[in-house]
Design an enzyme around this catalytic site. Structure first.
Site, PDB file in Angstrom:
ATOM      1  N   ASP A 159      -6.403 -16.788 -17.991  1.00 47.58           N
ATOM      2  CA  ASP A 159      -6.340 -18.245 -18.169  1.00 47.58           C
ATOM      3  C   ASP A 159      -5.983 -18.957 -16.864  1.00 47.58           C
ATOM      4  O   ASP A 159      -5.365 -18.376 -15.971  1.00 47.58           O
ATOM      5  CB  ASP A 159      -5.297 -18.602 -19.247  1.00 47.58           C
ATOM      6  CG  ASP A 159      -3.911 -18.057 -18.896  1.00 47.58           C
ATOM      7  OD1 ASP A 159      -3.836 -16.924 -18.365  1.00 47.58           O
ATOM      8  OD2 ASP A 159      -2.913 -18.752 -19.141  1.00 47.58           O
ATOM      9  N   GLU A 160      -6.391 -20.200 -16.799  1.00 47.29           N
ATOM     10  CA  GLU A 160      -5.957 -21.153 -15.761  1.00 47.29           C
ATOM     11  C   GLU A 160      -6.005 -20.579 -14.347  1.00 47.29           C
ATOM     12  O   GLU A 160      -5.089 -20.806 -13.552  1.00 47.29           O
ATOM     13  CB  GLU A 160      -4.527 -21.628 -16.074  1.00 47.29           C
ATOM     14  CG  GLU A 160      -4.435 -22.357 -17.400  1.00 47.29           C
ATOM     15  CD  GLU A 160      -2.997 -22.727 -17.781  1.00 47.29           C
ATOM     16  OE1 GLU A 160      -2.782 -23.871 -18.153  1.00 47.29           O
ATOM     17  OE2 GLU A 160      -2.104 -21.857 -17.710  1.00 47.29           O
ATOM     18  N   SER A 161      -7.088 -19.901 -14.018  1.00 48.61           N
ATOM     19  CA  SER A 161      -7.228 -19.362 -12.651  1.00 48.61           C
ATOM     20  C   SER A 161      -7.875 -20.436 -11.787  1.00 48.61           C
ATOM     21  O   SER A 161      -8.996 -20.274 -11.300  1.00 48.61           O
ATOM     22  CB  SER A 161      -8.085 -18.094 -12.676  1.00 48.61           C
ATOM     23  OG  SER A 161      -7.359 -17.046 -13.224  1.00 48.61           O
ATOM     24  N   HIS A 162      -7.117 -21.539 -11.601  1.00 46.72           N
ATOM     25  CA  HIS A 162      -7.722 -22.722 -10.988  1.00 46.72           C
ATOM     26  C   HIS A 162      -8.059 -22.543  -9.507  1.00 46.72           C
ATOM     27  O   HIS A 162      -8.885 -23.285  -8.980  1.00 46.72           O
ATOM     28  CB  HIS A 162      -6.803 -23.943 -11.161  1.00 46.72           C
ATOM     29  CG  HIS A 162      -6.518 -24.263 -12.593  1.00 46.72           C
ATOM     30  ND1 HIS A 162      -7.458 -24.111 -13.596  1.00 46.72           N
ATOM     31  CD2 HIS A 162      -5.390 -24.727 -13.210  1.00 46.72           C
ATOM     32  CE1 HIS A 162      -6.923 -24.476 -14.751  1.00 46.72           C
ATOM     33  NE2 HIS A 162      -5.671 -24.831 -14.555  1.00 46.72           N
TER      34      HIS A 162
END
Ligand code: ACM
Length: 538
Positions: free
Chosen positions: A341-344
């Site tokens: 998740d959320e590997s921005h």
């Protein structure tokens, strides 16, 4: 061999029945006031209940017998005896035919009846003289035992017999789960929770037939599981937590202890190593892993999306191989959660490349991969599982790939969302989730996901704002009890007005267990006669 064990069981059963019938003749008839099994405060609501309006009198002349064909049935019987002891102070013998005066029995029976649905299905026949619990597996028997525990009144009725007696309403219950995956997640990375805390959480979840505890073991703020081949992960990465408190980690022995405790309660542990983002603690321990171009430093804040592994470096995959190998070796369940998740700050193509490669590593160690819904954007197998938390589009992509989906929509199922603006702990970026909102939604077909793709429901508890078990319990209870019903009971059997009465009646159990639950004013909580301090633990 099987035949002779079966024969032995049948002979034992007939001896017991005969014995009890003889005893029965000498027994004084108890005049139970009329009962109604269908209005008992059971959570989750069983599939089918047929009341017969009398009662089984649980007292010191009750004994427990179990099928001898499978040793684990006896363990389930011993578990029930222990729980009856702590609730009533009765010491019931298990599988002892010479245990003194026995008038009534609870028989936990391995049955191959076609009427029993699956592994976790069970039937309960409760009459004046006996409680017969049928199931194909010890796991099903364990679920049925939770129903028996919930049917035992909090206090004995001392007007019915000379010695204390707990009347259990008579009738038949046929039950099985609606979804096979019924879970909660605990974030032990943002704040660390001790083995004892986790065991207490497991105990209470098991009482409500929840069968999965997903442990979020790593994040930017802490690495919580010992990896022998990379010791700095815990030495360095385990030393901090949100807010500057002390951190901590599980040794592999601690983790095995949790796994085994859960296993005895027929609960599976799903380990999560979150990557390629949420990896600051790992990169501080071993900077070679880092892919965000900055020098990593220990982090005690609550921002997300700033860290990433270097997805194009072989050393990173050698590291992941070691971690997945070591964690898989001490995890008996079929799943390994890779986060995702959320590997921005991971480039899109690097992210897809990474997830695809890590999926192969997970499969190499014999596990099925689970990832937060973003993983469905990568080219992965239909055997991998997406955990829907935020994006309907990702959930749809998972369905198109033929993947199963675990439902954890943040606005409905996140246990760290505040109840309302007055909540002491929690966040509200997805929603405020009062106790009714947590319960009143329909997992079946949720967000257009076909039922056959839904593996189950999981309620995650993120720990940015909670640092001890009391705070954990404030957010988890009572909402997680509602999620147990959303995942076990059928849609026809779920009804808020009915549920909230049954929920109100969980207060004595939670008080006895010293659960510091949130006393929402939407619920007319039943007063407890006992407090944890005045009586033993269950
Ligand atoms: C998540 O809440 N970042 C899965």
């Amino acid at each position: 061999m099987i035949k002779s064990t079966l024969l032995k069981s049948l002979v034992l059963l007939s001896v017991i029945v005969l014995f009890i019938q003889c005893q029965d003749k000498k027994m004084k008839e108890i005049n139970f006031p009329p009962t109604d099994l269908s209005t008992e405060n059971l959570i989750p609501k069983p599939l089918k209940i047929v009341p017969t309006h009398s009662a089984f009198g649980l007292d010191h002349t009750t004994a427990i017998f179990t099928s001898q064909s499978d040793k684990s049935f006896e363990e389930v019987g011993l578990f029930l005896a222990e729980k009856i002891k702590s609730k009533t102070n009765l010491r019931l013998a298990v599988n002892q035919t010479d245990a003194g005066k026995v008038n009534r029995m609870i028989y936990i029976n391995q049955s191959d009846s076609d009427a029993l649905g699956g592994r976790e299905a069970y039937e309960l026949y409760i009459s004046k003289d006996s409680i017969i619990l049928n199931s194909k597996t010890a796991e099903g028997a364990f679920r049925g035992v939770q129903t028996i525990r919930q049917l035992i009144p909090e206090t004995s009725n001392d007007s019915l017999a000379e010695l204390p007696l707990w009347p259990i309403p008579s009738g038949k219950i046929s039950d099985k789960p609606n979804f096979e995956y019924r879970g909660s997640m605990l974030d032990v990375a943002r704040h660390f929770f001790s083995v004892e805390d986790v065991k207490k959480y497991i105990d209470i979840l098991a009482y409500y037939k929840i069968n999965v505890l997903h442990l979020h073991l790593t994040d930017d703020q802490g690495w919580r599981i010992e990896i022998n081949s990379w010791p700095k992960l815990t030495e360095v990465g385990g030393s901090t937590e949100v807010g500057g408190e002390a951190g901590g980690f599980y040794t592999q022995e601690d983790y095995k202890d949790i796994v085994s405790y859960a296993q005895q309660r027929y609960m599976m542990i799903v380990p999560e190593i979150d990557m390629p983002g949420h990896t600051n603690a790992a990169s501080v321990s071993y900077p070679i892993l880092n892919g965000n171009g900055k020098t990593p430093k220990l982090y005690e804040g609550t921002s997300v999306g700033f860290s990433t592994f270097d997805a194009r470096k072989d050393t990173v995959y050698a590291f992941i191989d070691d971690v997945v190998r070591e964690v898989s070796a001490i995890t008996p369940g079929p799943y390994f959660h890779i986060g995702g998740d959320e590997s921005h700050v991971t480039k899109k193509n690097d992210y897809k490349f990474f997830v695809n490669r890590v999926e192969k590593i997970v499969q190499k160690y014999g596990k099925q991969m689970i990832g937060w819904d973003e993983v469905a954007t990568a080219d992965i197998d239909s055997t991998s599982i997406a955990q829907f938390w935020a994006s309907t589009e990702n959930a749809k992509a998972a369905v198109e790939k033929g993947m199963k989906v675990i439902l954890s929509p943040a606005s409905k199922a996140y246990l760290d969302m505040q109840y309302d603006t007055l909540s002491k702990y929690g966040l509200h970026w997805a929603a405020y989730i009062p106790v009714d909102t947590a319960y009143i939604w329909t997992p079946e077909g949720y967000a257009g996901i076909p039922n056959e793709n839904i593996l189950g429901v999981e309620a995650p508890l993120w720990s940015e704002t909670i640092s001890n078990i009391d705070e954990l319990e404030y957010l988890a209870f009572p909402r997680v009890i509602g999620y147990s019903e959303l995942s076990w009971s059928t849609e026809e059997n779920r009804n808020w007005d009915n549920f909230k009465v049954r929920l109100a009646n969980q207060a004595p159990y939670m008080d006895r267990m010293d659960v510091k639950f949130y006393r929402s004013n939407l619920i007319d909580w039943k007063e407890s006669k006992f407090t944890y301090k005045s009586i033993k633990k269950d």
